[in-house]
Design a protein around this motif. Structure first.
Motif, PDB file in Angstrom:
ATOM      1  N   LEU A  13     -59.183  43.381 -33.536  1.00  0.00           N
ATOM      2  CA  LEU A  13     -59.028  42.413 -34.608  1.00  0.00           C
ATOM      3  C   LEU A  13     -59.917  41.231 -34.276  1.00  0.00           C
ATOM      4  O   LEU A  13     -59.598  40.437 -33.375  1.00  0.00           O
ATOM      5  N   SER A  14     -61.068  41.130 -34.948  1.00  0.00           N
ATOM      6  CA  SER A  14     -62.051  40.096 -34.653  1.00  0.00           C
ATOM      7  C   SER A  14     -62.468  40.176 -33.185  1.00  0.00           C
ATOM      8  O   SER A  14     -63.033  41.174 -32.763  1.00  0.00           O
ATOM      9  N   LEU A  15     -62.142  39.159 -32.378  1.00  0.00           N
ATOM     10  CA  LEU A  15     -62.522  39.166 -30.966  1.00  0.00           C
ATOM     11  C   LEU A  15     -61.395  39.635 -30.055  1.00  0.00           C
ATOM     12  O   LEU A  15     -61.546  39.652 -28.834  1.00  0.00           O
ATOM     13  N   VAL A  16     -60.248  40.008 -30.646  1.00  0.00           N
ATOM     14  CA  VAL A  16     -59.102  40.472 -29.854  1.00  0.00           C
ATOM     15  C   VAL A  16     -59.125  42.004 -29.819  1.00  0.00           C
ATOM     16  O   VAL A  16     -59.105  42.662 -30.855  1.00  0.00           O
ATOM     17  N   THR A  17     -59.167  42.559 -28.603  1.00  0.00           N
ATOM     18  CA  THR A  17     -59.258  44.015 -28.434  1.00  0.00           C
ATOM     19  C   THR A  17     -58.235  44.475 -27.406  1.00  0.00           C
ATOM     20  O   THR A  17     -57.995  43.794 -26.405  1.00  0.00           O
ATOM     21  N   TYR A 113     -48.186  57.495 -34.325  1.00  0.00           N
ATOM     22  CA  TYR A 113     -47.708  56.322 -33.615  1.00  0.00           C
ATOM     23  C   TYR A 113     -48.866  55.740 -32.811  1.00  0.00           C
ATOM     24  O   TYR A 113     -49.534  56.449 -32.043  1.00  0.00           O
ATOM     25  N   LEU A 114     -49.102  54.444 -32.989  1.00  0.00           N
ATOM     26  CA  LEU A 114     -50.168  53.736 -32.285  1.00  0.00           C
ATOM     27  C   LEU A 114     -49.527  52.887 -31.189  1.00  0.00           C
ATOM     28  O   LEU A 114     -48.737  51.983 -31.483  1.00  0.00           O
ATOM     29  N   VAL A 115     -49.833  53.189 -29.928  1.00  0.00           N
ATOM     30  CA  VAL A 115     -49.158  52.517 -28.814  1.00  0.00           C
ATOM     31  C   VAL A 115     -50.193  51.909 -27.865  1.00  0.00           C
ATOM     32  O   VAL A 115     -51.322  52.404 -27.771  1.00  0.00           O
ATOM     33  N   ALA A 124     -52.038  41.620 -26.150  1.00  0.00           N
ATOM     34  CA  ALA A 124     -52.904  41.637 -27.333  1.00  0.00           C
ATOM     35  C   ALA A 124     -52.307  42.528 -28.419  1.00  0.00           C
ATOM     36  O   ALA A 124     -52.348  42.197 -29.609  1.00  0.00           O
ATOM     37  N   TYR A 125     -51.731  43.644 -28.009  1.00  0.00           N
ATOM     38  CA  TYR A 125     -51.086  44.564 -28.956  1.00  0.00           C
ATOM     39  C   TYR A 125     -49.955  43.851 -29.692  1.00  0.00           C
ATOM     40  O   TYR A 125     -49.833  43.946 -30.922  1.00  0.00           O
ATOM     41  N   ALA A 126     -49.106  43.133 -28.957  1.00  0.00           N
ATOM     42  CA  ALA A 126     -47.962  42.445 -29.560  1.00  0.00           C
ATOM     43  C   ALA A 126     -48.412  41.344 -30.515  1.00  0.00           C
ATOM     44  O   ALA A 126     -47.800  41.146 -31.582  1.00  0.00           O
ATOM     45  N   GLY A 158     -41.077  48.674 -36.183  1.00  0.00           N
ATOM     46  CA  GLY A 158     -40.210  48.449 -35.030  1.00  0.00           C
ATOM     47  C   GLY A 158     -40.939  47.645 -33.971  1.00  0.00           C
ATOM     48  O   GLY A 158     -41.578  46.632 -34.255  1.00  0.00           O
ATOM     49  N   LYS A 159     -40.884  48.095 -32.723  1.00  0.00           N
ATOM     50  CA  LYS A 159     -41.594  47.388 -31.659  1.00  0.00           C
ATOM     51  C   LYS A 159     -42.999  47.933 -31.446  1.00  0.00           C
ATOM     52  O   LYS A 159     -43.686  47.556 -30.502  1.00  0.00           O
TER      53      LYS A 159
END
Length: 311
Positions: A13-17, A113-115, A124-126, A158-159
């Protein structure tokens, strides 16, 4: 969680990987799989490729060919395909955010499911997950899967996050061709009102556990019965009456008094049959076993509920 991921790469997402992995959200379940056998020897047969000029061909000698005209092909090697590396081969680059309700259900395909892949990816995922959850948005991006680039939709669930592949615009057929034979008819408002009452009677929450595959169950029971050497007796299926269109109003009125929905009917049938089955079982035990005869359920197709577009 599945032992082997379907895809591994990065979500950006933009500069967040962050590194991520995909796992199939839907499997085959306990499907009954058949092997092809030779009827006389009962040996399992093997698939073979045959060249009309050179006889049988081994798998290692097969190549990919794209037909450009009759009897003329362009050969494309696996190594040449591997060199066509797009950025989406290993990166899901989020390009746009949309309201999931704007995506027509025709476009939704397979869910995964993307984990996060590893502990360093968790933060970064959260952040990406919670940002999408707060805005009630679905992220659109692309990835290469099964030798083709797919449009994907990513949403908080969910989480974790759920990634769904989407059909491309050229894959979705126009409804005009399918609906062109539907005629414009004048409808009696009273019939519509009765039909709405029938719908109201059949309303209820969606419980996927209630919509089981009855045909699969019938096939499994048939296989088990034959494996045990029992004789299978099929109950005759009840075909739908074709005469109910003669008097549509009467058919609607009678439908109001009938039990609504196959799920409700199945439950009532199970409740009525339960004591009888219990009694029959006791009786067969007292006699030292049953008659060696099993009734297989009628062969019918299962019910399917449409997949909900993310909102």
């Amino acid at each position: 969680m599945a032992a082997r991921p379907t895809w591994e790469g990065h979500l950006r997402l933009s500069l967040v990987t962050c590194p991520v992995r995909l796992f199939k959200a839907v499997g085959e379940g306990d499907q009954v799989h058949f092997n092809l056998l030779h009827r006389e020897t009962l040996n399992r047969v093997r698939q073979a490729w045959k060249d009309p000029d050179d006889g049988l061909v081994e798998r290692k000698d097969l190549v990919r060919g794209y037909q450009v005209e009759r009897d003329r092909y362009v050969v494309v090697e696996d190594e040449e395909l591997k060199k066509l590396k797009l950025e989406s081969t290993k990166v899901i680059d989020i390009e746009r955010f949309v309201d999931g309700r704007e995506i027509d259900r025709l476009y939704w395909d397979e869910p995964y499911y993307l984990v996060p892949d590893g502990k360093p990816a968790q933060d970064a995922y959260a952040v990406i997950r919670e940002a999408m959850r707060g805005e009630h948005q679905v992220a659109l991006g692309r990835l290469v899967m099964s030798s083709r680039e797919r449009i994907v939709a990513v949403e908080a669930r969910g989480k974790g996050m759920l990634l769904s592949t989407l059909h491309s615009h050229d894959e979705v057929r126009s409804e005009d061709d399918a609906f062109e034979t539907i005629a414009e008819v004048k409808i009696d408002k009273r019939m519509v009102e009765i039909a709405q009452q029938i719908i109201a009677q059949a309303k209820g929450p969606f419980d996927p556990a209630e919509f089981h595959d009855r045909y699969k169950e019938a096939v499994r029971e048939l296989v088990e019965s034959k494996a045990e050497g029992e004789r299978v007796v099929h109950r005759p299926t009840q075909e739908p009456a074709e005469s109910n269109v003669i008097d549509l109003m009467e058919a609607l009125r009678r439908s109001l008094k009938a039990p609504q929905g196959p799920v409700a009917s199945d439950k009532k049938e199970e409740r009525r049959a339960a004591p009888a089955r219990g009694a029959a079982k006791k009786g067969s035990t007292a006699k030292g076993g049953g008659s060696g005869e099993r009734r297989a359920p009628p062969r019918k197709g299962g019910s399917h509920a449409p997949r909900r577009a993310a909102g």
